[in-house]
Each structure stands twice: as structure tokens, then as C-alpha cells.
Write a protein that holds these residues in place. Structure first.
Motif, PDB file in Angstrom:
ATOM      1  N   MET A  80      -3.972  62.543  56.356  1.00 32.16           N
ATOM      2  CA  MET A  80      -4.735  62.245  55.128  1.00 32.16           C
ATOM      3  C   MET A  80      -3.597  62.892  54.360  1.00 32.16           C
ATOM      4  O   MET A  80      -3.889  62.229  53.802  1.00 32.16           O
ATOM      5  N   ILE A  81      -3.635  64.224  53.968  1.00 32.61           N
ATOM      6  CA  ILE A  81      -3.036  64.708  52.410  1.00 32.61           C
ATOM      7  C   ILE A  81      -1.357  64.184  52.948  1.00 32.61           C
ATOM      8  O   ILE A  81      -0.822  63.293  52.262  1.00 32.61           O
ATOM      9  N   ALA A  82      -1.133  64.046  53.733  1.00 30.09           N
ATOM     10  CA  ALA A  82       0.642  63.447  54.106  1.00 30.09           C
ATOM     11  C   ALA A  82       0.646  61.900  54.302  1.00 30.09           C
ATOM     12  O   ALA A  82       1.513  61.407  52.845  1.00 30.09           O
ATOM     13  N   GLU A  83      -0.675  61.439  53.992  1.00 33.38           N
ATOM     14  CA  GLU A  83      -0.448  59.587  53.795  1.00 33.38           C
ATOM     15  C   GLU A  83      -0.758  59.927  52.074  1.00 33.38           C
ATOM     16  O   GLU A  83      -0.109  58.827  51.774  1.00 33.38           O
ATOM     17  N   THR A  84      -1.440  60.874  51.508  1.00 33.97           N
ATOM     18  CA  THR A  84      -1.476  60.797  50.006  1.00 33.97           C
ATOM     19  C   THR A  84       0.205  61.262  49.290  1.00 33.97           C
ATOM     20  O   THR A  84       0.448  60.251  48.060  1.00 33.97           O
ATOM     21  N   VAL A  85       0.765  62.220  50.109  1.00 34.82           N
ATOM     22  CA  VAL A  85       1.827  62.378  49.569  1.00 34.82           C
ATOM     23  C   VAL A  85       2.585  61.813  49.541  1.00 34.82           C
ATOM     24  O   VAL A  85       3.675  61.683  48.556  1.00 34.82           O
ATOM     25  N   CYS A  86       3.110  60.916  50.527  1.00 33.82           N
ATOM     26  CA  CYS A  86       3.727  59.198  50.799  1.00 33.82           C
ATOM     27  C   CYS A  86       3.456  58.526  50.090  1.00 33.82           C
ATOM     28  O   CYS A  86       4.645  58.107  49.385  1.00 33.82           O
ATOM     29  N   SER A  87       2.586  58.400  49.363  1.00 30.29           N
ATOM     30  CA  SER A  87       2.624  57.214  48.393  1.00 30.29           C
ATOM     31  C   SER A  87       2.935  57.717  46.736  1.00 30.29           C
ATOM     32  O   SER A  87       3.017  56.772  46.702  1.00 30.29           O
ATOM     33  N   ALA A  88       2.446  59.467  46.712  1.00 33.80           N
ATOM     34  CA  ALA A  88       2.767  59.459  45.154  1.00 33.80           C
ATOM     35  C   ALA A  88       4.463  59.685  45.201  1.00 33.80           C
ATOM     36  O   ALA A  88       4.547  59.244  44.780  1.00 33.80           O
ATOM     37  N   VAL A  89       5.389  60.094  46.078  1.00 37.91           N
ATOM     38  CA  VAL A  89       6.850  60.052  46.962  1.00 37.91           C
ATOM     39  C   VAL A  89       6.399  58.368  46.098  1.00 37.91           C
ATOM     40  O   VAL A  89       7.815  58.015  45.424  1.00 37.91           O
ATOM     41  N   SER A  90       6.317  57.434  46.644  1.00 40.32           N
ATOM     42  CA  SER A  90       6.474  56.606  46.636  1.00 40.32           C
ATOM     43  C   SER A  90       6.658  55.616  45.163  1.00 40.32           C
ATOM     44  O   SER A  90       7.395  54.948  44.386  1.00 40.32           O
ATOM     45  N   ALA A  91       5.122  56.454  44.971  1.00 37.27           N
ATOM     46  CA  ALA A  91       5.393  55.345  43.103  1.00 37.27           C
ATOM     47  C   ALA A  91       6.603  55.762  42.379  1.00 37.27           C
ATOM     48  O   ALA A  91       6.388  55.612  41.617  1.00 37.27           O
ATOM     49  N   ALA A  92       6.443  57.991  42.596  1.00 35.56           N
ATOM     50  CA  ALA A  92       8.067  58.319  41.430  1.00 35.56           C
ATOM     51  C   ALA A  92       8.410  57.352  41.534  1.00 35.56           C
ATOM     52  O   ALA A  92       9.604  57.542  40.913  1.00 35.56           O
ATOM     53  N   GLY A  93       9.167  57.487  42.917  1.00 29.29           N
ATOM     54  CA  GLY A  93       9.751  56.929  43.092  1.00 29.29           C
ATOM     55  C   GLY A  93      10.403  55.005  42.615  1.00 29.29           C
ATOM     56  O   GLY A  93      11.453  54.353  42.058  1.00 29.29           O
ATOM     57  N   LEU A  94       9.240  54.433  42.521  1.00 30.22           N
ATOM     58  CA  LEU A  94       9.948  53.482  41.625  1.00 30.22           C
ATOM     59  C   LEU A  94       9.166  53.274  40.320  1.00 30.22           C
ATOM     60  O   LEU A  94      10.052  52.048  39.904  1.00 30.22           O
ATOM     61  N   GLY A  95       8.925  54.303  39.999  1.00 32.26           N
ATOM     62  CA  GLY A  95       8.535  54.523  38.435  1.00 32.26           C
ATOM     63  C   GLY A  95      10.207  54.076  37.498  1.00 32.26           C
ATOM     64  O   GLY A  95      10.318  53.860  37.085  1.00 32.26           O
ATOM     65  N   ILE A  96      10.762  55.327  38.549  1.00 30.33           N
ATOM     66  CA  ILE A  96      11.842  55.852  38.005  1.00 30.33           C
ATOM     67  C   ILE A  96      13.239  55.110  38.534  1.00 30.33           C
ATOM     68  O   ILE A  96      13.845  54.523  37.301  1.00 30.33           O
ATOM     69  N   ALA A  97      12.947  53.521  39.675  1.00 25.17           N
ATOM     70  CA  ALA A  97      13.685  52.598  39.965  1.00 25.17           C
ATOM     71  C   ALA A  97      13.289  51.837  38.206  1.00 25.17           C
ATOM     72  O   ALA A  97      14.738  51.604  37.994  1.00 25.17           O
ATOM     73  N   ALA A  98      12.259  51.784  37.636  1.00 27.15           N
ATOM     74  CA  ALA A  98      11.796  51.331  37.110  1.00 27.15           C
ATOM     75  C   ALA A  98      12.495  51.340  35.809  1.00 27.15           C
ATOM     76  O   ALA A  98      13.393  50.596  34.902  1.00 27.15           O
ATOM     77  N   VAL A  99      12.525  52.365  35.570  1.00 33.78           N
ATOM     78  CA  VAL A  99      13.643  53.053  34.173  1.00 33.78           C
ATOM     79  C   VAL A  99      15.219  52.623  34.715  1.00 33.78           C
ATOM     80  O   VAL A  99      15.971  51.923  33.329  1.00 33.78           O
ATOM     81  N   THR A 100      15.534  53.269  35.433  1.00 40.22           N
ATOM     82  CA  THR A 100      16.628  52.667  36.054  1.00 40.22           C
ATOM     83  C   THR A 100      17.376  50.857  35.476  1.00 40.22           C
ATOM     84  O   THR A 100      17.989  51.015  35.260  1.00 40.22           O
ATOM     85  N   ALA A 101      15.921  50.049  35.795  1.00 42.24           N
ATOM     86  CA  ALA A 101      16.428  49.295  35.813  1.00 42.24           C
ATOM     87  C   ALA A 101      16.671  48.767  33.870  1.00 42.24           C
ATOM     88  O   ALA A 101      16.878  47.903  33.586  1.00 42.24           O
TER      89      ALA A 101
END
Length: 154
Positions: A1-22
């Protein structure tokens, strides 16, 4: 359960960084960052994260990893020994066989073919060394070595 939450948070942060880069008009880098940030969510959805989390806490899994490391070490050690010996046993036998077969042809070669490229002994200084041209080359080499050793007090 916690691993899934961490993976989701990492993905969300990565997509945010991608948006700023774009937003900074670096679209190539933004697409690459977005691709990397989608990997954790994809691993959660395929069940790989659950399998890894379940495996990480089992002692038999760790024993398996230790055995894999030992096997890899044995492979590496045997490869190192093969390199020091000059190949596998089959390759060494083939080389020995070729050397035996080629020994008759090697004797037929001209004796000058194995002489050093510098020419006759004493030719380094233009023949003014006072030694005869028929003096063996190894004598000259040893005298050079003796001079170096004497120079250093050995």
C-alpha cells in the motif's frame, strides 16, 4: 500500500517537473521527463511493485540473491583464470598444436629475421664504440643494465 502511494507521488512530481520544463519551451526534455515519470505508475498497475515489496521481506529471496552473487563471482573468477592462462583448454591445445606444426617452418626462416631492428651490436653510436660487429647483442644489453645499476648505487 505504501509502495503504491510513493510511486504515485513520484509520478505526480515528475509530471509537474515535465510541465514546468514544457512551459520553458524545452519540449524534447519535457517529453522525456514525462516518460520517465509514468514508469512508477505503470509498475504499480502491472503488479511489479507488489511483487517486489513482497519479495524484499522474505529471507529465502535474500538467500537466492546471495546465491546469484556467488555464482556471478565464480563465473568472473573462472574468466580471470582463463585470461591469465591464455584462453580455454581447447584454445591452448589448438595453439600448442599450431606451434608444433609450425616449428619445422620456423627453422627454415633466415637467421637475420630474428635480429633486432637496430642492426649489428654497437651501431647505436655509429660504430665508434670500439666493439667488433660480431660481438653478441646480449652482452651490450647487459652492459647497459650494469651501467644503470651502478649509476643508482645498486
Amino acid at each position: 500500500m505504501i509502495a503504491e502511494t510513493v510511486c504515485s507521488a513520484v509520478s505526480a512530481a515528475g509530471l509537474g517537473i515535465a510541465a514546468v520544463t514544457a512551459y520553458r519551451r524545452r519540449f524534447h526534455a519535457a517529453v522525456r521527463i514525462a516518460a520517465y515519470s509514468l514508469i512508477p505508475v505503470a509498475l504499480v498497475m502491472t503488479g511489479v511493485v507488489g511483487w517486489v515489496a513482497g519479495t524484499a521481506f522474505r529471507p529465502t529471496a535474500w538467500a537466492g540473491f546471495v546465491l546469484l552473487a556467488v555464482a556471478w563471482g565464480l563465473f568472473a573468477a573462472t574468466r580471470a583464470v582463463e585470461r591469465r592462462r591464455g584462453g580455454t583448454r581447447k584454445e591452448r591445445r589448438a595453439a600448442a598444436r599450431a606451434a608444433r606444426e609450425g616449428s619445422g617452418r620456423q627453422e627454415a626462416a633466415a637467421p637475420e629475421a630474428s635480429a633486432p631492428a637496430l642492426g649489428p651490436a654497437g651501431s647505436r653510436d655509429g660504430g665508434a664504440s670500439g666493439r667488433s660487429a660480431a660481438a653478441p647483442r646480449s652482452e651490450d644489453d647487459f652492459s647497459d643494465i650494469e651501467a644503470i645499476l651502478k649509476k643508482h648505487g645498486i
